[in-house]
Enzyme design. Structure first.
Site, PDB file in Angstrom:
ATOM      1  N   LYS A  88      24.317  24.805  18.404  1.00 26.36           N
ATOM      2  CA  LYS A  88      24.989  24.048  17.337  1.00 26.36           C
ATOM      3  C   LYS A  88      23.981  23.572  16.286  1.00 26.36           C
ATOM      4  O   LYS A  88      24.197  23.719  15.086  1.00 26.36           O
ATOM      5  CB  LYS A  88      25.696  22.823  17.942  1.00 26.36           C
ATOM      6  CG  LYS A  88      26.166  21.821  16.898  1.00 26.36           C
ATOM      7  CD  LYS A  88      26.828  20.604  17.507  1.00 26.36           C
ATOM      8  CE  LYS A  88      25.920  19.489  17.934  1.00 26.36           C
ATOM      9  NZ  LYS A  88      25.478  18.565  16.891  1.00 26.36           N
ATOM     10  N   ASN A  89      22.869  23.007  16.749  1.00 27.08           N
ATOM     11  CA  ASN A  89      21.951  22.373  15.805  1.00 27.08           C
ATOM     12  C   ASN A  89      21.076  23.360  15.044  1.00 27.08           C
ATOM     13  O   ASN A  89      20.279  22.960  14.187  1.00 27.08           O
ATOM     14  CB  ASN A  89      21.107  21.310  16.518  1.00 27.08           C
ATOM     15  CG  ASN A  89      21.969  20.108  16.884  1.00 27.08           C
ATOM     16  OD1 ASN A  89      23.121  20.004  16.436  1.00 27.08           O
ATOM     17  ND2 ASN A  89      21.425  19.213  17.701  1.00 27.08           N
ATOM     18  N   CYS A 117      27.566  11.093  15.081  1.00 31.43           N
ATOM     19  CA  CYS A 117      27.688  10.290  16.303  1.00 31.43           C
ATOM     20  C   CYS A 117      27.109   8.893  16.088  1.00 31.43           C
ATOM     21  O   CYS A 117      26.068   8.734  15.448  1.00 31.43           O
ATOM     22  CB  CYS A 117      26.940  10.976  17.444  1.00 31.43           C
ATOM     23  SG  CYS A 117      27.869  12.314  18.191  1.00 31.43           S
ATOM     24  N   ARG A 157      20.489   5.463  11.786  1.00 37.91           N
ATOM     25  CA  ARG A 157      20.346   6.788  11.189  1.00 37.91           C
ATOM     26  C   ARG A 157      20.251   6.762   9.657  1.00 37.91           C
ATOM     27  O   ARG A 157      21.121   7.284   8.955  1.00 37.91           O
ATOM     28  CB  ARG A 157      21.464   7.717  11.669  1.00 37.91           C
ATOM     29  CG  ARG A 157      21.570   7.753  13.185  1.00 37.91           C
ATOM     30  CD  ARG A 157      22.571   8.747  13.690  1.00 37.91           C
ATOM     31  NE  ARG A 157      22.027  10.100  13.758  1.00 37.91           N
ATOM     32  CZ  ARG A 157      22.754  11.169  14.096  1.00 37.91           C
ATOM     33  NH1 ARG A 157      24.023  11.041  14.381  1.00 37.91           N
ATOM     34  NH2 ARG A 157      22.197  12.362  14.150  1.00 37.91           N
ATOM     35  N   VAL A 196      18.591   7.578   5.724  1.00 40.67           N
ATOM     36  CA  VAL A 196      18.223   8.848   5.079  1.00 40.67           C
ATOM     37  C   VAL A 196      17.055   8.673   4.105  1.00 40.67           C
ATOM     38  O   VAL A 196      16.860   9.471   3.207  1.00 40.67           O
ATOM     39  CB  VAL A 196      19.434   9.490   4.346  1.00 40.67           C
ATOM     40  CG1 VAL A 196      20.488   9.946   5.334  1.00 40.67           C
ATOM     41  CG2 VAL A 196      20.038   8.542   3.319  1.00 40.67           C
ATOM     42  N   LEU A 228      13.932   9.163   4.398  1.00 42.37           N
ATOM     43  CA  LEU A 228      12.910  10.219   4.380  1.00 42.37           C
ATOM     44  C   LEU A 228      13.347  11.403   3.521  1.00 42.37           C
ATOM     45  O   LEU A 228      12.535  12.044   2.861  1.00 42.37           O
ATOM     46  CB  LEU A 228      12.612  10.705   5.806  1.00 42.37           C
ATOM     47  CG  LEU A 228      12.124   9.619   6.766  1.00 42.37           C
ATOM     48  CD1 LEU A 228      12.052  10.162   8.183  1.00 42.37           C
ATOM     49  CD2 LEU A 228      10.766   9.101   6.323  1.00 42.37           C
ATOM     50  N   ASP A 252      18.780  14.431  23.241  1.00 45.35           N
ATOM     51  CA  ASP A 252      20.123  15.000  23.425  1.00 45.35           C
ATOM     52  C   ASP A 252      20.425  15.349  24.887  1.00 45.35           C
ATOM     53  O   ASP A 252      21.537  15.793  25.192  1.00 45.35           O
ATOM     54  CB  ASP A 252      20.299  16.245  22.537  1.00 45.35           C
ATOM     55  CG  ASP A 252      20.367  15.883  21.058  1.00 45.35           C
ATOM     56  OD1 ASP A 252      20.518  14.696  20.735  1.00 45.35           O
ATOM     57  OD2 ASP A 252      20.268  16.803  20.219  1.00 45.35           O
ATOM     58  N   ARG A 308      32.968  18.914  19.748  1.00 49.16           N
ATOM     59  CA  ARG A 308      32.069  19.060  18.607  1.00 49.16           C
ATOM     60  C   ARG A 308      30.876  19.938  18.961  1.00 49.16           C
ATOM     61  O   ARG A 308      30.330  20.598  18.084  1.00 49.16           O
ATOM     62  CB  ARG A 308      31.531  17.682  18.175  1.00 49.16           C
ATOM     63  CG  ARG A 308      32.583  16.776  17.603  1.00 49.16           C
ATOM     64  CD  ARG A 308      31.960  15.522  17.067  1.00 49.16           C
ATOM     65  NE  ARG A 308      30.922  15.867  16.083  1.00 49.16           N
ATOM     66  CZ  ARG A 308      30.138  14.997  15.493  1.00 49.16           C
ATOM     67  NH1 ARG A 308      30.268  13.716  15.762  1.00 49.16           N
ATOM     68  NH2 ARG A 308      29.231  15.376  14.622  1.00 49.16           N
TER      69      ARG A 308
HETATM   70  C1  EPZ Z   1      19.080  15.839  14.773  1.00 49.75           C
HETATM   71  O1  EPZ Z   1      19.628  14.680  14.155  1.00 49.75           O
HETATM   72  C2  EPZ Z   1      20.150  16.387  15.662  1.00 49.75           C
HETATM   73  N1  EPZ Z   1      21.327  16.752  14.875  1.00 49.75           N
HETATM   74  C3  EPZ Z   1      20.515  15.376  16.727  1.00 49.75           C
HETATM   75  O2  EPZ Z   1      21.460  15.976  17.580  1.00 49.75           O
HETATM   76  C4  EPZ Z   1      19.265  15.012  17.534  1.00 49.75           C
HETATM   77  O3  EPZ Z   1      19.581  13.992  18.440  1.00 49.75           O
HETATM   78  C5  EPZ Z   1      18.164  14.539  16.587  1.00 49.75           C
HETATM   79  O4  EPZ Z   1      17.928  15.529  15.547  1.00 49.75           O
HETATM   80  C6  EPZ Z   1      16.847  14.278  17.303  1.00 49.75           C
HETATM   81  O5  EPZ Z   1      16.427  15.432  17.954  1.00 49.75           O
HETATM   82  C7  EPZ Z   1      21.444  17.982  14.411  1.00 49.75           C
HETATM   83  O6  EPZ Z   1      20.565  18.814  14.538  1.00 49.75           O
HETATM   84  C8  EPZ Z   1      22.723  18.320  13.711  1.00 49.75           C
HETATM   85  P1  EPZ Z   1      16.334  12.788  13.087  1.00 49.75           P
HETATM   86  P2  EPZ Z   1      18.908  13.992  12.918  1.00 49.75           P
HETATM   87  O7  EPZ Z   1      16.370  12.713  11.596  1.00 49.75           O
HETATM   88  O8  EPZ Z   1      18.285  15.041  12.089  1.00 49.75           O
HETATM   89  C9  EPZ Z   1      15.090   8.304  12.039  1.00 49.75           C
HETATM   90  C10 EPZ Z   1      23.417  15.992  18.943  1.00 49.75           C
HETATM   91  O9  EPZ Z   1      23.921  15.366  19.890  1.00 49.75           O
HETATM   92  N2  EPZ Z   1      15.209   8.632  10.602  1.00 49.75           N
HETATM   93  O10 EPZ Z   1      15.329  13.682  13.726  1.00 49.75           O
HETATM   94  O11 EPZ Z   1      19.892  13.104  12.300  1.00 49.75           O
HETATM   95  C11 EPZ Z   1      16.431   8.326  12.761  1.00 49.75           C
HETATM   96  O12 EPZ Z   1      17.151   7.131  12.551  1.00 49.75           O
HETATM   97  C12 EPZ Z   1      22.618  15.267  17.927  1.00 49.75           C
HETATM   98  O13 EPZ Z   1      23.549  17.219  18.775  1.00 49.75           O
HETATM   99  C13 EPZ Z   1      14.833   7.718   9.653  1.00 49.75           C
HETATM  100  O14 EPZ Z   1      14.404   6.596   9.968  1.00 49.75           O
HETATM  101  O15 EPZ Z   1      17.786  13.152  13.646  1.00 49.75           O
HETATM  102  C14 EPZ Z   1      15.995   8.530  14.185  1.00 49.75           C
HETATM  103  O16 EPZ Z   1      15.622   7.313  14.749  1.00 49.75           O
HETATM  104  C15 EPZ Z   1      22.984  13.929  17.582  1.00 49.75           C
HETATM  105  N3  EPZ Z   1      14.951   8.026   8.334  1.00 49.75           N
HETATM  106  C16 EPZ Z   1      14.763   9.430  14.042  1.00 49.75           C
HETATM  107  O17 EPZ Z   1      14.366   9.318  12.681  1.00 49.75           O
HETATM  108  C17 EPZ Z   1      15.424   9.244   7.921  1.00 49.75           C
HETATM  109  O18 EPZ Z   1      15.506   9.472   6.691  1.00 49.75           O
HETATM  110  C18 EPZ Z   1      15.003  10.899  14.333  1.00 49.75           C
HETATM  111  O19 EPZ Z   1      16.175  11.332  13.656  1.00 49.75           O
HETATM  112  C19 EPZ Z   1      15.773  10.201   8.892  1.00 49.75           C
HETATM  113  C20 EPZ Z   1      15.660   9.870  10.234  1.00 49.75           C
END
Ligand code: EPZ
Length: 425
Positions: A22-23, A120, A125, A127, A129, A310, A402
């Site tokens: 999926k991811n 989720c 979460r 944005v 960055l 995950d 999902r």
């Molecule tokens: C991806 O989410 C995955 N989603 C998530 O899968 C997965 O849990 C996560 O990466 C971590 O491996 C998809 O691939 C669709 P991150 P993402 O940005 O990209 C913080 C599932 O169950 N952060 O790596 O949203 C954030 O809050 C899921 O399939 C900032 O602070 O995760 C978190 O604490 C859910 N600022 C950390 O970084 C930002 O601008 C990592 O999040 C972006 C992120």
């Protein structure tokens, strides 16, 4: 709403075909916006999130056709003309990865208006960055009424972007943005999850120039135009890890067809430490447990190649019946323990201490009606139900749909007593 019912206590024995990830599938779909030629994705999983993102890409202007095979779909996305650079709240609030259209839209159209994301409920979460990265590439960004308005009338420019934390979504977005930017972009402290590598390889077959794939420094030399490509989505390491944990939970022996052990080695080594037998060969992973009770093992979630967040909920379900006490630390998302109170309904003994959960193994779980709170938490409840005495009902399974394709069919083919009850219309 559909529910899933499980009569626990059966060992799993047999083979499970692992679906496309999926991811990886979701960002690969958004990558199709980078070119006016068709992009063909094979080994596509059939998931609610894929359908939701298809809707959004349709609104933006992609023609999407799907051919169904036995175990997966082939999806062709053709974004010949971009009709709209707006990604509306109604869709983006349902699935976080749809926010990632920001990168390809900025690269191709130099403007985008994208609703702030949902997905989720596992943490704040933010944005920031994504926004800081695009600003470094010359974009002007405003936040207006819940939408990110981004524009770069003269096009994006290459930049060196060092992320203070590793983010999967920001890496996908900035990587795609950089493919058509002027000059070189360097993404430092980039995520190196296997799904990032998969997307980068697809971009390369579309004509992008990317070095450092699989490392935490990605160098992208912008090109004028990307073109058509055909790409096979990698196997879903989280789905594979979930079934590996299910096999360890129930005992028995399961072969995960199509799984790539390297992509979830951290989880496999924890399963070995707990007492499961794990063997991997080209294109398959075999998990077995022969009757003995598993041992408690501590786990800390980390970015790849560490133990994935995950799989945290599913592993916690396994530890509820292990011998001893397991300490599970969640370092990626601050609110990813909502499954704890549902696991307690099975009789699990878990206490929460900030980012740590202490799981004291009990002799057995007892079936209960439970409620899924997010995608991976739902899988944890299924795993608990497979081992629990009696009949478990898992409600709100739309979360499960999902990200897991035909979970009840795959498990019942291995001997689980599990079925879905369709919601009454
Ligand atoms: C991806 O989410 C995955 N989603 C998530 O899968 C997965 O849990 C996560 O990466 C971590 O491996 C998809 O691939 C669709 P991150 P993402 O940005 O990209 C913080 C599932 O169950 N952060 O790596 O949203 C954030 O809050 C899921 O399939 C900032 O602070 O995760 C978190 O604490 C859910 N600022 C950390 O970084 C930002 O601008 C990592 O999040 C972006 C992120």
């Amino acid at each position: 709403m559909d529910s899933i019912h499980i009569r626990g206590g059966r060992r799993l024995k047999g083979s499970i075909p692992v679906s496309g990830a999926k991811n990886a599938a979701l960002p690969l779909m958004t990558a199709a916006l980078l070119t006016d030629e068709p992009v063909k994705l094979t080994n596509m999983p059939r998931l609610a999130d894929v359908r939701t993102l298809s809707k959004l890409l349709g609104v933006i202007g992609a023609d999407i056709s799907v051919e169904s095979g036995t175990d997966s779909d082939v999806m062709t996305l053709h974004a010949k003309d971009i009709k709209s650079t707006t990604a509306p709240y109604e869709i983006v609030s349902q699935i976080r990865a749809s926010f990632w259209v920001l990168g390809p839209l900025m690269a191709r159209c130099r403007e985008a208006k994208v609703s702030l994301p949902g997905g989720c409920a596992i943490g704040a979460r933010p944005v920031d960055l994504y926004i800081k990265g695009l600003q470094k590439m010359g974009a002007e960004i405003d936040l207006v009424e819940g939408y990110v308005h981004a524009s770069a009338p003269k096009g994006l420019k290459g930049a060196v972007i060092r992320s203070p934390i590793v983010s999967v979504g920001a890496t996908h977005t900035l990587l795609m943005a950089a493919t058509l930017a002027e000059g070189e972009t360097v993404l430092e402290n980039a995520a190196r999850e296997p799904e990032i590598g998969d997307v980068a390889r697809c971009l390369v077959s579309m004509g992008a120039k990317i070095e450092g794939i699989g490392t935490s420094t990605l160098r992208i030399e912008g090109v004028e135009k990307l073109h058509s490509a055909t790409h096979r989505v990698i196997a879903d390491r989280i789905e594979a890890g979930t079934y590996a944990i299910a096999a360890a939970m129930t005992g028995g022996e399961v072969t995960l067809e199509g799984a790539n052990a390297e992509d979830f080695e951290a989880a496999l080594s924890v399963l070995r430490a707990a007492g499961a037998e794990v063997e991997s060969e080209q294109g398959a992973v075999r998990i077995a447990r022969n009757g003995e009770r598993l041992q408690a093992v501590d786990v800390v979630t980390q970015v790849f190649p560490g133990f994935p967040t995950d799989l945290q909920a599913q592993f916690m379900a396994l530890m509820t019946v292990a011998e001893g006490e397991s300490e599970i630390t969640e370092t990626i998302f601050e609110n990813r323990f909502m499954h704890v109170q549902e696991l307690a309904r099975f009789g699990a003994n878990i206490s929460l201490h900030g980012d740590k959960a202490l799981v004291h193994g009990v002799d057995k779980l007892k079936a209960a009606p439970v409620m899924a709170s997010d995608l991976r938490a739902s899988a944890a409840l299924i795993i608990a139900g497979l081992a629990a005495e009696g009949e478990t009902t898992v409600n709100r399974v739309y979360h499960l749909d999902r990200g897991f394709e035909r979970i009840e069919a795959k498990l019942s083919a291995c001997g689980a007593d599990i079925w879905r009850e369709k919601a009454k219309q």
